[in-house]
Design an enzyme around this catalytic site. Structure first.
Site, PDB file in Angstrom:
ATOM      1  N   ILE A 196       0.904  -1.146   0.092  1.00 10.47           N
ATOM      2  CA  ILE A 196       0.060   0.139   0.011  1.00 10.47           C
ATOM      3  C   ILE A 196       0.547   1.434   0.497  1.00 10.47           C
ATOM      4  O   ILE A 196       0.583   2.207  -1.039  1.00 10.47           O
ATOM      5  CB  ILE A 196      -1.145  -0.031   1.537  1.00 10.47           C
ATOM      6  CG1 ILE A 196      -1.715  -1.169   1.271  1.00 10.47           C
ATOM      7  CG2 ILE A 196      -1.948   1.720   1.820  1.00 10.47           C
ATOM      8  CD1 ILE A 196      -2.573  -0.988  -0.043  1.00 10.47           C
TER       9      ILE A 196
ATOM     10  N   GLU B   3     -10.947   6.262   6.087  1.00 13.72           N
ATOM     11  CA  GLU B   3     -11.998   6.146   5.428  1.00 13.72           C
ATOM     12  C   GLU B   3     -11.661   4.774   5.015  1.00 13.72           C
ATOM     13  O   GLU B   3     -12.019   3.628   4.482  1.00 13.72           O
ATOM     14  CB  GLU B   3     -12.048   6.898   4.187  1.00 13.72           C
ATOM     15  CG  GLU B   3     -13.284   6.546   2.747  1.00 13.72           C
ATOM     16  CD  GLU B   3     -14.692   6.170   3.400  1.00 13.72           C
ATOM     17  OE1 GLU B   3     -14.479   5.431   4.091  1.00 13.72           O
ATOM     18  OE2 GLU B   3     -14.865   8.060   4.253  1.00 13.72           O
TER      19      GLU B   3
ATOM     20  N   VAL C 124     -12.898   0.844   6.613  1.00 12.96           N
ATOM     21  CA  VAL C 124     -13.296  -0.011   6.068  1.00 12.96           C
ATOM     22  C   VAL C 124     -13.114   0.399   4.098  1.00 12.96           C
ATOM     23  O   VAL C 124     -13.325   1.372   4.214  1.00 12.96           O
ATOM     24  CB  VAL C 124     -14.686   0.171   6.395  1.00 12.96           C
ATOM     25  CG1 VAL C 124     -15.894  -0.984   5.742  1.00 12.96           C
ATOM     26  CG2 VAL C 124     -14.589  -0.370   7.701  1.00 12.96           C
TER      27      VAL C 124
ATOM     28  N   GLY D  37      -2.539 -10.701  -5.265  1.00 12.96           N
ATOM     29  CA  GLY D  37      -2.213  -9.856  -4.313  1.00 12.96           C
ATOM     30  C   GLY D  37      -3.498  -9.856  -3.405  1.00 12.96           C
ATOM     31  O   GLY D  37      -3.004  -8.429  -3.042  1.00 12.96           O
TER      32      GLY D  37
ATOM     33  N   LYS E 157     -13.313  -4.547  10.915  1.00 11.25           N
ATOM     34  CA  LYS E 157     -14.247  -3.918  10.516  1.00 11.25           C
ATOM     35  C   LYS E 157     -15.475  -3.662  10.488  1.00 11.25           C
ATOM     36  O   LYS E 157     -16.124  -2.646  11.141  1.00 11.25           O
ATOM     37  CB  LYS E 157     -14.404  -4.256   8.935  1.00 11.25           C
ATOM     38  CG  LYS E 157     -12.454  -4.237   7.788  1.00 11.25           C
ATOM     39  CD  LYS E 157     -12.810  -4.701   6.335  1.00 11.25           C
ATOM     40  CE  LYS E 157     -11.447  -4.938   5.917  1.00 11.25           C
ATOM     41  NZ  LYS E 157     -11.482  -5.326   4.349  1.00 11.25           N
TER      42      LYS E 157
ATOM     43  N   GLY F  34      -7.541  -4.712  -3.344  1.00  7.52           N
ATOM     44  CA  GLY F  34      -5.929  -4.073  -4.335  1.00  7.52           C
ATOM     45  C   GLY F  34      -5.959  -3.405  -4.068  1.00  7.52           C
ATOM     46  O   GLY F  34      -5.933  -2.242  -3.622  1.00  7.52           O
TER      47      GLY F  34
END
Length: 812
Positions: free
Chosen positions: A471, A601, A604, A659, A677, A792
């Site tokens: 990320i 944000e 979740v 991934g 979450k 993703g």
């Protein structure tokens, strides 16, 4: 008719001096005023003090002499070089004899010190005059002591303007010649040399220019002009093209260093413009100072600041309604030789405070305590109080007059960055808003105010990034790809100020090249999250943002302290909001109290607007009755693929290869991440449930969950293919599909594998889709649905990027 002046700050290298000589040869002013070489005056003061104490001053004097000899060697050659060196030796001999006398009597009076200091200008002006003569100009060396008449206040003599005007006009201009004039000096009516204090050479130039009604006085200094702010503290500062005398006077009084405030008085009276030029880049236009400046694209002309001051105050019930309190206060301070920089008084009249030099604080307190001793004894007024380690920032501009919103923009910028305002003063002319802040906040305050007014709304976000895995690294790629468009279309710059991963960390307030961050991190120091956070706080950069792209428990432990330091926090890490409820509440409380952005944000729904939508519903008074959600892109991908001929285990392996899963797929399939979450949604909805209240139907049997390695788990995974396929087939026989869904109501929460038919929004999910369905009092018959990719790196990093931009609060 033009008067030029070379400041000492640009007489510091032979190359710069040669460049300035070339300017004079081309532009041919009639008068050139020359300061001492950079640092020479301070050296002369020290040499004088050493002579007084019979210290070994000879070696220091020799170094000063050698510096001037080297200038002769660099700027002249042949016979002119020899003549210049001979002149330097004559002056040094005179100075040496003067110092010897000081050493004998062991007394350095201010009058004698003025004589010593004057040799700095005599040496430099003699060399410059001979160098110009060697280049073909007809030059005459003139000492300013023959032009300026002063009083006898040695060290900071006051120029007697009328007498000086007569002297100047009797001696200048020199027809057909360039007058090279020493700066800094004048003389009394008895012919005794005086010096004019700081900015004295500027004053010599402007006094001459005013007396001769010059077309312009030009000051060559080490600044591009009068700057919009101090460039050392505000990298985006730039030279102001034109500024009025009144604006320049305010800015120089409050610390703008392009020229001295005392130098403005003569030209203001005569209406002679001043141009401040960059001595190292004389081709630039610089800043023109005139009686009435043209309109500017900016409502504020510039910012200036005094780095160190103290606030001296008197308080008490004996102040309101009593005539003469202010007069007594300032008379007492004047009597104690305390200069007042700024004054402010509460409208209730319960307190009066003024900003002064910290060096004057002791005298100021003593003077006020004595003046108000009777009121203090009677308990009507408190003993004078003081606050130190403060700075004042002046926001200056004649276009601020009658213009609404200027103060609001200033204080909004400061408040957004956690800069506390200690005191405020604004005159009725609306030319200057003066703000007192803590000294540690000075650079930040200047930066954010400058951004607010001078960069066409541009906001610079100083980003500190924790975690450069999938990320984090994708986020950096997106920032690099978008930076030009972001600046052009949204007026935002993201400056990467720090990075930390599990091994290394690097911090650079000036910015890390976002396209070469790996190299910078490799060359960094060992990682220490506590030290990284402490350094981030200590730097106190404007519009700072800490972005946690880890899945670790370590960074969330620092969130509260980071927010308390007015640094925004942005994160996809769920551990803070799904961790101990006390910590969650503390973080949210600080966020509200300090008005600092806490962006989560992406905790979740990856890049989907799930949290924002929920916030809007709750804030607008809607009542949440039920939330149903597919909250894992990985698990969505797996169950969306069942019934298409692919086995459960093959779908897990495919998700891992793409991934979508964590390195250990059990982190996804174990449903703990989904439960986190779910808990975040529960807390954001204000539902009184906690983690133990969530019922979880496991996807995997214990045997697979407890496998000792990932390889063993994957080898065992086909054991559940038949059961999953059978369950999917049963659902298909009823025209339905399997979905792993979180269901939240006001009194329960459950994660379970359920069947959904074509009438449900869950039926048509595909790929890694997440879907959150809000049933509320207002959305009862037709629930509100948020749907899109929930896994993703690109979408998650994009959501994080959007949260970072929201910290700028201006990109929309």
């Amino acid at each position: 008719m033009r008067v030029y002046k070379f400041s000492g700050s640009v007489l510091d290298s032979h190359e710069t001096m040669a460049g300035l000589l070339a300017v004079v040869l081309v532009e041919k002013p009639e008068v050139l005023v020359v300061s001492a070489f950079a640092g020479a005056t301070d050296s002369l003061v020290e040499i004088g003090k050493m002579a007084e104490s019979r210290g070994s001053y000879s070696s220091f004097l020799e170094r000063l002499g050698e510096r001037h000899r080297r200038a002769c060697l660099a700027l002249l050659d042949g016979e002119k070089r020899s003549q210049a060196i001979s002149k330097v030796e004559v002056l040094l001999t005179e100075l040496r004899e003067l110092l010897h006398g000081v050493s004998l009597v062991r007394d350095l009076s201010m009058r004698t010190l003025d004589q010593i200091m004057g040799y700095g200008e005599r040496l430099s002006a003699s060399i410059i005059a001979m160098a110009l003569e060697a280049r073909g100009l007809d030059v005459e060396y003139v000492e300013s002591s023959t032009l300026l008449r002063t009083d006898s206040r040695y060290g900071s003599a006051r120029v007697l303007e009328d007498d000086s005007r007569v002297l100047i006009r009797s001696k200048l201009p020199l027809p057909g010649k360039l007058a090279v004039v020493t700066g800094f000096m004048g003389s009394t009516s008895g012919g005794v040399l005086t010096t004019l204090g700081r900015g004295g050479s500027d004053l010599v130039a402007t006094t001459i220019a005013a007396a001769l009604d010059a077309e312009e006085a030009q000051i060559f200094t080490d600044s591009p002009g009068v700057m919009t702010a101090e460039a050392a503290l505000v990298p985006d500062a730039f030279a102001i093209e034109e500024i009025s005398y009144a604006e320049a006077l305010e800015m120089t009084h409050f610390g703008a260093r392009a020229l001295s405030p005392i130098s403005l008085k003569p030209v203001m009276a005569a209406g002679v413009p001043i141009r401040v030029r960059d001595g190292r880049h004389p081709e630039a236009r610089g800043t023109r100072i005139v009686e009435k400046a043209g309109s500017s694209a900016y409502p504020v002309r510039g910012l200036a600041s005094i780095p160190s001051l103290a606030l001296l105050s008197i308080h008490g019930l004996g102040l309101p309604g009593v005539t003469g309190i202010s007069g007594r206060m300032f008379s007492a301070l004047a009597g104690a030789r305390v200069n007042v920089i700024l004054i402010t008084q509460a409208s209730s009249e319960l307190s009066i405070c003024c900003a002064i030099d910290p060096a004057d604080l002791g005298r100021g307190i003593e003077a006020l305590a004595e003046e108000f001793s009777s009121e203090i004894s009677a308990g009507l007024i408190d003993f004078p109080s003081a606050e130190k380690e403060l700075s004042v920032i002046a926001v200056v501009g004649e276009q601020m007059k009658q213009r609404a919103g200027i103060s609001g923009r200033v204080f909004s910028a400061l408040g957004r960055n956690g800069v506390n305002v200690v005191a405020i003063a604004q005159g009725s002319s609306e030319l200057n808003i003066s703000i007192v802040v803590q000294s540690r906040d000075r650079a930040k305050a200047l930066g954010v105010i400058h951004d607010a007014f001078f960069l066409a709304g541009i906001r610079t976000v100083n980003l500190f990034l924790a975690g450069v895995g999938l990320i984090g690294s994708t986020l950096l790629k997106q920032i690099a790809a978008q930076k030009d468009k972001l600046l052009k279309h949204h007026s935002i710059r993201v400056r990467l100020a720090g990075i930390i991963n599990s091994r290394s960390m690097v911090v650079s307030p000036s910015g890390i090249d976002v396209e070469r961050w790996k190299e910078a991190l490799d060359e960094g120091q060992p990682a220490d999250m506590g030290a990284f956070v402490d350094l981030m706080k200590a730097l106190n950069l404007p519009s700072a943002c800490f972005c946690d792209c880890t899945a670790s428990e370590t960074p969330p432990a620092y969130y509260q302290g980071i927010l308390e330091a007015a640094i925004a926090v942005v994160t996809p890490n769920k551990r803070a909001n799904a961790g101990p409820v006390e910590r969650y509440k503390a973080i949210k409380r600080v966020m509200r109290e300090r008005d600092v952005v806490y962006g989560y944000e992406t905790t979740v729904g990856a890049g989907l607007p799930v949290i924002g939508t929920l916030h809007d519903l709750v804030a607008c008074g809607d009542s949440i009755t039920r939330i149903e959600a597919v909250l894992s892109g990985t698990i969505s991908f797996i169950f969306n693929g069942l019934g298409t001929g692919k086995s459960f285990s093959s779908l897990v392996l495919e998700a891992k290869a793409r991934g979508y899963t964590e390195p250990d797929p059990r982190d996804d399939l174990g449903a703990v991440d989904i439960a986190r979450k779910t808990l975040i949604l529960i807390r954001e909805a204000g539902i009184p449930l906690d983690f133990p209240d969530i019922r979880i139907e496991p996807i995997l049997p214990d045997r697979l969950t407890k496998a000792s390695t990932v390889a063993e788990f994957l080898a065992l995974l086909p054991e559940i293919d038949a059961g999953m396929e059978a369950r999917a087939a049963q659902a298909a026989s009823r025209g339905k599909v399997l979905r792993y869904v979180s269901t939240i109501t006001q009194d329960s929460a459950e994660l379970a594998l359920r069947e959904y038919g074509p009438e449900s929004p869950f039926y048509n999910l595909s790929a890694t889709d997440n879907l959150v369905m809000f049933s509320t009092a207002r959305y009862s018959a037709n629930p509100l649905v948020v749907r899109g990719p929930g896994a993703g790196a690109e979408v998650t990093a994009g959501g994080v990027f959007a949260d970072i931009l929201k910290t700028a609060q201006s990109y929309l």
